[in-house]
Design a protein around this motif. Structure first.
Motif, short mmCIF file in Angstrom:
data_model
loop_
_atom_site.label_atom_id
_atom_site.label_comp_id
_atom_site.label_asym_id
_atom_site.label_seq_id
_atom_site.Cartn_x
_atom_site.Cartn_y
_atom_site.Cartn_z
N HIS A 112 -9.74 -5.21 -7.26
CA HIS A 112 -9.48 -5.25 -8.68
C HIS A 112 -8.38 -6.26 -9.00
O HIS A 112 -7.68 -6.73 -8.13
N GLU A 113 -8.25 -6.54 -10.27
CA GLU A 113 -7.36 -7.62 -10.71
C GLU A 113 -5.92 -7.41 -10.24
O GLU A 113 -5.24 -8.37 -9.89
N ASP A 114 -5.46 -6.15 -10.21
CA ASP A 114 -4.06 -5.91 -9.86
C ASP A 114 -3.78 -6.14 -8.38
O ASP A 114 -2.64 -6.08 -7.94
N HIS A 115 -4.83 -6.43 -7.58
CA HIS A 115 -4.63 -6.72 -6.17
C HIS A 115 -4.46 -8.21 -5.89
O HIS A 115 -4.08 -8.58 -4.79
N ARG A 116 -4.78 -9.04 -6.84
CA ARG A 116 -4.97 -10.45 -6.51
C ARG A 116 -3.68 -11.14 -6.06
O ARG A 116 -3.73 -11.99 -5.17
N GLU A 117 -2.55 -10.79 -6.68
CA GLU A 117 -1.30 -11.41 -6.24
C GLU A 117 -0.98 -11.03 -4.80
O GLU A 117 -0.55 -11.88 -4.01
N VAL A 118 -1.20 -9.75 -4.47
CA VAL A 118 -0.92 -9.31 -3.10
C VAL A 118 -1.85 -10.00 -2.13
O VAL A 118 -1.44 -10.43 -1.04
N LEU A 119 -3.12 -10.13 -2.49
CA LEU A 119 -4.08 -10.78 -1.60
C LEU A 119 -3.72 -12.25 -1.39
O LEU A 119 -3.82 -12.77 -0.27
N ALA A 120 -3.31 -12.91 -2.46
CA ALA A 120 -2.90 -14.30 -2.32
C ALA A 120 -1.70 -14.42 -1.39
O ALA A 120 -1.62 -15.33 -0.55
N ALA A 121 -0.76 -13.48 -1.50
CA ALA A 121 0.40 -13.50 -0.63
C ALA A 121 0.03 -13.17 0.81
O ALA A 121 0.57 -13.76 1.75
N LEU A 122 -0.90 -12.24 1.00
CA LEU A 122 -1.35 -11.90 2.35
C LEU A 122 -1.91 -13.11 3.08
O LEU A 122 -1.72 -13.27 4.28
N ARG A 123 -2.60 -13.99 2.35
CA ARG A 123 -3.21 -15.15 2.98
C ARG A 123 -2.19 -16.14 3.52
O ARG A 123 -2.54 -17.01 4.32
N THR A 124 -0.95 -16.02 3.09
CA THR A 124 0.08 -16.93 3.58
C THR A 124 0.72 -16.44 4.88
O THR A 124 1.49 -17.17 5.49
N LEU A 125 0.43 -15.20 5.29
CA LEU A 125 1.01 -14.65 6.50
C LEU A 125 0.27 -15.14 7.74
O LEU A 125 -0.85 -15.64 7.65
N THR A 126 0.89 -14.96 8.89
CA THR A 126 0.19 -15.24 10.13
C THR A 126 -0.91 -14.22 10.33
O THR A 126 -0.90 -13.15 9.70
N ARG A 127 -1.85 -14.52 11.22
CA ARG A 127 -2.96 -13.60 11.45
C ARG A 127 -2.46 -12.23 11.90
O ARG A 127 -2.91 -11.20 11.40
N ARG A 128 -1.51 -12.22 12.83
CA ARG A 128 -1.02 -10.94 13.34
C ARG A 128 -0.30 -10.15 12.26
O ARG A 128 -0.46 -8.94 12.12
N GLN A 129 0.55 -10.84 11.46
CA GLN A 129 1.25 -10.16 10.39
C GLN A 129 0.27 -9.54 9.40
O GLN A 129 0.44 -8.41 8.95
N ARG A 130 -0.74 -10.30 9.08
CA ARG A 130 -1.73 -9.81 8.13
C ARG A 130 -2.47 -8.60 8.68
O ARG A 130 -2.67 -7.60 7.97
N GLU A 131 -2.87 -8.66 9.93
CA GLU A 131 -3.58 -7.55 10.55
C GLU A 131 -2.73 -6.29 10.54
O GLU A 131 -3.21 -5.20 10.21
N VAL A 132 -1.46 -6.43 10.91
CA VAL A 132 -0.58 -5.27 10.98
C VAL A 132 -0.41 -4.64 9.60
O VAL A 132 -0.51 -3.41 9.44
N LEU A 133 -0.16 -5.44 8.58
CA LEU A 133 0.04 -4.88 7.25
C LEU A 133 -1.23 -4.26 6.70
O LEU A 133 -1.19 -3.20 6.07
N VAL A 134 -2.36 -4.90 6.91
CA VAL A 134 -3.63 -4.35 6.41
C VAL A 134 -3.93 -3.02 7.09
O VAL A 134 -4.32 -2.05 6.43
N LEU A 135 -3.74 -2.94 8.40
CA LEU A 135 -4.01 -1.69 9.10
C LEU A 135 -3.01 -0.60 8.71
O LEU A 135 -3.37 0.58 8.63
N ARG A 136 -1.78 -1.00 8.44
CA ARG A 136 -0.77 0.01 8.08
C ARG A 136 -0.94 0.50 6.65
O ARG A 136 -0.94 1.71 6.39
N TYR A 137 -1.08 -0.42 5.70
CA TYR A 137 -1.04 -0.03 4.30
C TYR A 137 -2.41 0.10 3.66
O TYR A 137 -2.52 0.65 2.56
N TRP A 138 -3.44 -0.42 4.31
CA TRP A 138 -4.78 -0.21 3.80
C TRP A 138 -5.48 0.90 4.56
O TRP A 138 -6.03 1.83 3.97
N SER A 139 -5.46 0.83 5.89
CA SER A 139 -6.14 1.84 6.70
C SER A 139 -5.25 3.03 7.03
O SER A 139 -5.71 3.98 7.66
#
Length: 200
Positions: free
Chosen positions: A136-163
């Motif tokens: 949804h629209e309120d996620h887009r800023e976070v998603l844009a910021a996530l894309r700037t992280l390293t692959r490992r950083q992104r994986e860790v945050l997604v697994l922690r705060y999404w899963s």
């Protein structure tokens, strides 16, 4: 990371614990204090209950809905081929699927880097209409910021705060130590915070 935790339409990672109905036979008294036996879900039940949340997980890692769906489909196919439909030989099918999805996403990103190194840069990804259902629209800023992280950083945050995985579960999924998970999450949150502050 609140935007990653809100608006989840699918079942949570620890939802849908399936138990056999009352094991006591009619006319017979069950023993007091005995818990009912737990029945593991088969692959059809897992697909029905977990597919959407796994697609969302993959989408956060690969930024492309059709590819995310392919990654999840491949994970379920590999699970079936290796363990069959009943999954009797597998202790934790959900953990197996999460690891398969993360590894599949990594393979996609590696292939993309290889292609981009040999072809002219294409225009940015235009989200498919279906992505509005998932993101949804309120996620887009976070998603844009996530894309700037390293692959490992992104994986860790997604697994922690999404899963909603624990440090131990993330470590098992990614093949890291718990210390590495903790330090990676700390650096990633710092970087994400700076990026989100810069967008405001």
């Amino acid at each position: 990371m609140a935007a990653l935790r809100t608006d989840r339409a699918g079942p949570g990672p620890r939802a849908h614990r399936h138990v056999v109905g009352d094991a006591r036979q009619p006319g017979r008294r069950g023993r007091p204090g005995l818990a009912e036996p737990v029945r593991r879900p088969d692959i059809e039940e897992l697909y029905h209950h977990r597919r959407l949340s796994l697609v969302r997980l993959a989408l956060l890692l690969v930024d492309d809905l059709p590819t995310a769906e392919d990654v999840v489909q491949d994970a379920f196919t590999a699970l079936f081929r290796r363990h069959g439909g009943r999954l009797a030989s597998l202790d934790d099918p959900e953990a197996y699927l999460r690891t398969s999805v993360v590894n599949g996403a990594r393979s996609v990103l590696r292939r993309r880097r290889t292609v981009r190194a040999h072809v002219p840069h294409a225009e940015g990804h235009a989200p498919a209409p279906e992505e509005d259902v998932l993101l949804h629209e309120d996620h887009r800023e976070v998603l844009a910021a996530l894309r700037t992280l390293t692959r490992r950083q992104r994986e860790v945050l997604v697994l922690r705060y999404w899963s909603y995985l624990t440090e131990a579960e993330i470590a098992a999924t990614l093949g890291l130590s718990r210390g590495a998970v903790k330090s990676t999450a700390s650096r990633a949150l710092d970087a994400l915070g700076r990026r989100l502050e810069g967008l405001r």
